[in-house]
Scaffold this motif. Sequence first.
Motif, mmCIF file in Angstrom:
data_model
loop_
_atom_site.group_PDB
_atom_site.id
_atom_site.type_symbol
_atom_site.label_atom_id
_atom_site.label_comp_id
_atom_site.label_asym_id
_atom_site.label_seq_id
_atom_site.Cartn_x
_atom_site.Cartn_y
_atom_site.Cartn_z
ATOM 1 N N HIS A 1 50.462 63.768 -8.946
ATOM 2 C CA HIS A 1 51.805 63.450 -8.461
ATOM 3 C C HIS A 1 52.137 61.979 -8.629
ATOM 4 O O HIS A 1 53.281 61.581 -8.448
ATOM 5 C CB HIS A 1 51.978 63.857 -6.999
ATOM 6 N N ILE B 1 51.099 59.360 -6.844
ATOM 7 C CA ILE B 1 51.063 58.514 -5.646
ATOM 8 C C ILE B 1 49.612 58.113 -5.380
ATOM 9 O O ILE B 1 48.723 58.973 -5.272
ATOM 10 C CB ILE B 1 51.651 59.246 -4.427
ATOM 11 N N GLU B 2 49.382 56.828 -5.279
ATOM 12 C CA GLU B 2 48.030 56.312 -5.054
ATOM 13 C C GLU B 2 47.483 56.794 -3.712
ATOM 14 O O GLU B 2 48.213 56.856 -2.717
ATOM 15 C CB GLU B 2 48.030 54.776 -5.074
ATOM 16 N N LEU C 1 48.060 54.469 -0.790
ATOM 17 C CA LEU C 1 49.409 54.522 -0.229
ATOM 18 C C LEU C 1 49.553 55.743 0.677
ATOM 19 O O LEU C 1 50.121 55.642 1.764
ATOM 20 C CB LEU C 1 50.459 54.552 -1.336
ATOM 21 N N MET C 2 49.013 56.884 0.252
ATOM 22 C CA MET C 2 49.085 58.084 1.102
ATOM 23 C C MET C 2 48.333 57.847 2.415
ATOM 24 O O MET C 2 48.823 58.230 3.488
ATOM 25 C CB MET C 2 48.513 59.298 0.365
ATOM 26 N N SER D 1 56.546 54.003 -1.430
ATOM 27 C CA SER D 1 56.357 55.345 -1.975
ATOM 28 C C SER D 1 57.467 55.723 -2.944
ATOM 29 O O SER D 1 57.266 56.560 -3.816
ATOM 30 C CB SER D 1 56.267 56.377 -0.854
ATOM 31 N N THR D 2 58.645 55.124 -2.832
ATOM 32 C CA THR D 2 59.748 55.478 -3.720
ATOM 33 C C THR D 2 59.909 54.484 -4.860
ATOM 34 O O THR D 2 60.776 54.670 -5.699
ATOM 35 C CB THR D 2 61.075 55.569 -2.932
ATOM 36 N N GLN E 1 57.041 53.173 -6.626
ATOM 37 C CA GLN E 1 55.812 53.072 -7.368
ATOM 38 C C GLN E 1 56.010 53.634 -8.765
ATOM 39 O O GLN E 1 56.693 54.638 -8.955
ATOM 40 C CB GLN E 1 54.726 53.874 -6.645
#
Length: 174
Positions: free
Chosen positions: A76, A78-79, A82-83, A167-168, A170
């Motif tokens: 997806h 996302i790192e 970050l999650m 998150s938006t 990256q």
Amino acid sequence: RAPSMVRTTVQDLAAAVEEPPRQYVVHERDRDHLLAADEMPDPIPLIDLGRLMAADEAHKLREALQTWGLFLVTNHGIEESLMDAMMSASRDFFRQPPEEKNKCSNLIDDGEHLEMEGYGNDKVVTPQDQGLSWNDRLHLRVEPQDERNFAKWPTHPESFRGMCYLSTHQEPRE
């Protein structure tokens, strides 16, 4: 003005009782449509977003939605760090006292109506004997950016808004 609707949070209920109040218990007669843990497909479906255009992956997604209603996602972009930071900021938000969380309330000014965005539990208008959902939630619009309602976004923990912003913005991984 203070909201007139009295709301009890899940945390308040859970701290005060040994068993859920009866309105949160699903009656045996209503459990027919629910799967027991031993009836669940195994394992939780894993969907690779990088392969979603392939027919077999699209079929897996369709099956996951029909059998589980949820799925895990890979590729997806996302790192993981970050999650993890977002989960930590979310937990910090929900651990705050009710007064702080209610600053982001989903109650409209009249105190009787709810809007989609904000913190709270959903008002459920159901027959008296139907079980209620045992949850508190924080629903925020993230995209499109010009429709974000920052009045409903937490200011505590301070890292919350920054995590959502990151998150938006990256760059997707190749």
